[in-house]
Design a protein around this motif. Structure first.
Motif, short mmCIF file in Angstrom:
data_model
loop_
_atom_site.label_atom_id
_atom_site.label_comp_id
_atom_site.label_asym_id
_atom_site.label_seq_id
_atom_site.Cartn_x
_atom_site.Cartn_y
_atom_site.Cartn_z
N ILE A 56 0.84 -0.90 0.09
CA ILE A 56 -0.04 -0.08 0.15
C ILE A 56 0.84 1.27 0.05
N VAL A 57 0.37 2.12 -0.71
CA VAL A 57 1.31 3.66 -0.66
C VAL A 57 0.87 4.15 0.57
N PRO A 58 1.71 4.39 1.35
CA PRO A 58 1.54 4.99 2.79
C PRO A 58 0.65 6.25 2.66
N ALA A 59 1.38 7.31 1.72
CA ALA A 59 0.65 8.61 1.47
C ALA A 59 -0.57 8.72 1.35
N LEU A 60 -1.14 7.62 0.74
CA LEU A 60 -2.60 7.57 0.26
C LEU A 60 -3.47 6.44 1.11
N ALA A 61 -3.00 5.99 2.30
CA ALA A 61 -3.29 4.73 2.71
C ALA A 61 -4.72 5.05 3.28
N ALA A 62 -5.16 6.44 3.69
CA ALA A 62 -6.55 6.57 4.08
C ALA A 62 -7.43 6.51 3.14
N GLY A 63 -7.03 7.03 1.90
CA GLY A 63 -8.05 6.83 0.92
C GLY A 63 -8.93 8.27 0.75
#
Length: 562
Positions: free
Chosen positions: A475-482
């Motif tokens: 998962i791309v951490p910077a966009l994990a929260a969606g």
């Protein structure tokens, strides 16, 4: 789990072969599709919640989402769900939201991977109005049964199935559709009405056509510089409270598997389309499965009744809307080509250079990089070609898994398989005991992009996939929260048709804690938090005051005359 692997030594990926072979005709196909779209009456449409320029002109033809999954309570069956008519305000009377009576609604299945349907289920609707001369209401009283005389407007449909040879068979004739949910006073037990509209199929399975709560969930402020340019615009389900019209069908897996064998051939590709009578298009020779390819190159429209393949549109029907994977036409296909894409048959996708280029070099990662500084993955994006065009298999591209490509079907003609945008499902993957909203990215092989369940968070999944997570497995951490919208507005049910009952409250009154709104449908425009109907009470109170004032004035005039 372990899945069958088919290695094709020495063969180049199908997508590259098709692109080179067909690229020269692909541009012509796209131009042809656009031209035919322009020949229709000014009501052409596009799919996926109004994302294409012409959608607003024909919402009844606009298919918004497609779902395909192994039925969790009947794992020997597969359930297919397609939705139309987006953003239905529940209080949208007096006409509410019927299906079009001059369209064909289709769910199509490609079992052998050639981009053409091997099985096509088609629903055609008819309106019935009990009193059109002296009545304007949808219903004239409480409705408890679908045949009640108080249901002034109702719809029925014919359901047919067409095979790959063009032979059409009627499954249901004059079956009732569930009505729009007018409100609690008019339809106090809507669940019972919907249950009456679930109809059994002669060869096993069941179907439903009617209104439901929109299961799609997302914060559509993604279009405001990707959540406000700083991820501040997240957490609000833009679809909350809205309804859609749903067509759902559950059939034995053997009914849609290649050669009727879901064990040897478990992978299918699914998409929905809408056909309308419009431009008269003549065409060619290949009538497989009723696909309306004549909008592109003159080959094959919907198979005619009586077992005769369609010879090229002499019945006047053509495809105006199409949807397979979620958000493809919405965020992958460039604006210029959206309406034309809706007229294409999937077997033409790989021949259209702008479509292939949009998959291999997508726009969204570049936007993410420019706004958030997350580096865009290197191109060409062959991992996305697998997800959207070929299905995932070790021989298909860089994703090292055998999951849901028709290449995995033992009886498929591998040389005839072409890249095609379809929602692919491996029916041999059992339902997950504890589904993960991130599907395959969340280590849940029963979820998107292996089919699509009603709870799959396709916005977060696709954003991660566009950023390379499907290939890296991380998962791309910077966009994990969606977008911080993780579930549908109403939770799906545990049995067919699974989709939630339609909402009745005005959208501007509904919230996550009170999905029925502050005040029930038909009771006015405002309410206190406890559900007190301000509008109606104010109207009644105001009327009472006026009546009292009038009575007092009349008494004074009488007294003066006396």
């Amino acid at each position: 789990m372990t899945m069958r692997s088919f290695h094709l030594p020495g063969r180049k990926p199908a997508s590259r072969r098709a692109e080179r072979t067909l690229a020269s005709v692909g541009t012509l196909a796209l131009v042809g599709a656009a031209a035919v779209t322009g020949l229709a009456p000014a009501t052409s449409s596009a799919s996926s919640h109004r994302e294409a320029p012409m959608t607003a002109g024909d919402p009844k033809a606009d298919n918004t989402d497609v779902y395909a999954f192994t039925s969790p309570d009947k794992p020997d069956t597969v359930t297919l769900v397609a939705n139309w008519i987006p953003f239905q305000e529940p209080n949208g009377g007096p006409n509410f939201y019927p299906f079009a009576n001059d369209a064909r609604y289709n769910i199509k299945i490609d079992a052998d991977g050639d981009g053409k349907p091997d099985t096509t289920y088609t629903w055609e609707f008819t309106d019935h109005i009990r009193d059109s001369a002296d009545q304007f209401l949808y219903n004239t009283g409480v409705v408890k049964n679908l045949d009640d005389p108080t249901l002034n407007f109702r719809q029925t449909y014919d359901l047919t199935v067409t095979d790959s040879a063009g032979t059409r068979k009627t499954l249901l004739d004059d079956a009732p559709a569930a009505p729009s949910n007018v409100g609690k006073a008019s339809m106090p037990d809507y669940a019972s009405l919907r249950e009456q509209a679930v109809k059994q199929l002669p060869d096993g399975g069941q179907t439903l056509a009617g209104q439901t709560s929109d299961p799609f969930f997302a914060d559509l402020r993604i279009f405001d510089l990707l959540y406000g340019g700083n991820l501040s615009e997240t957490g609000h389900n833009t679809l909350a409270g809205y309804n859609v019209n749903t067509i759902a069908i559950q059939v034995p897996k053997k009914s849609v598997a290649l050669k009727g064998d879901a064990t040897r051939n478990p992978v299918i590709g699914v998409w929905s389309t809408t056909d309308r009578e419009g431009a008269d298009v003549t065409g060619g020779k290949d009538g497989k499965g009723g696909e309306n390819a004549d909008a592109v190159d003159g080959k094959a429209t919907d198979g005619q009744a009586g077992g005769t393949p369609d010879k090229g549109g002499e019945d006047g029907w053509r495809q105006v809307s199409r949807l397979g994977n979620p958000l493809v036409n919405e965020v992958v296909v460039p604006l210029k080509y959206k309406d034309a894409f809706n007229a294409l048959s999937p077997d033409k996708d790989a021949s259209v250079t702008p479509v292939v280029n949009a998959v291999k070099d997508p726009i969204v990662p570049k936007l993410v990089q420019s706004i958030y500084g997350v580096p865009a993955p290197a191109t060409p994006r062959n991992d996305l070609v697998e997800i959207f065009l070929t299905g995932i298999c070790k021989a298909c591209g860089p994703i090292k898994a055998d999951l849901n490509a028709q290449q995995l079907n033992a009886d498929a003609n591998k040389s005839a398989i072409v890249p095609a945008e379809e929602l692919r499902l491996n029916m041999s993957v059992p339902p997950a005991a504890k589904p993960n909203r991130l599907g395959v990215l969340g280590k849940d092989l029963a979820g998107f992009p292996n089919g699509r369940r009603l709870n799959d968070d396709v916005v977060d999944i696709e954003l991660q996939a566009l950023e390379g997570a499907a290939q890296s497995g991380k998962i791309v951490p910077a966009l994990a929260a969606g977008d911080k919208v993780d579930t549908p507005y109403r939770e799906p049910g545990d049995s067919f048709p699974y989709v939630a009952l339609p909402n009745t409250a005005a959208v501007n009154q509904a919230d996550a804690l009170h999905p029925d709104g502050g005040v029930g449908a038909g009771l006015g425009g405002n309410a206190f938090g406890g559900g007190f109907p301000v509008g109606p009470v104010a109207a009644v109170g105001g009327g009472a005051l006026l009546a009292c004032a009038g009575a007092m004035a009349l008494r004074r005039r009488r007294a003066e005359r006396a």
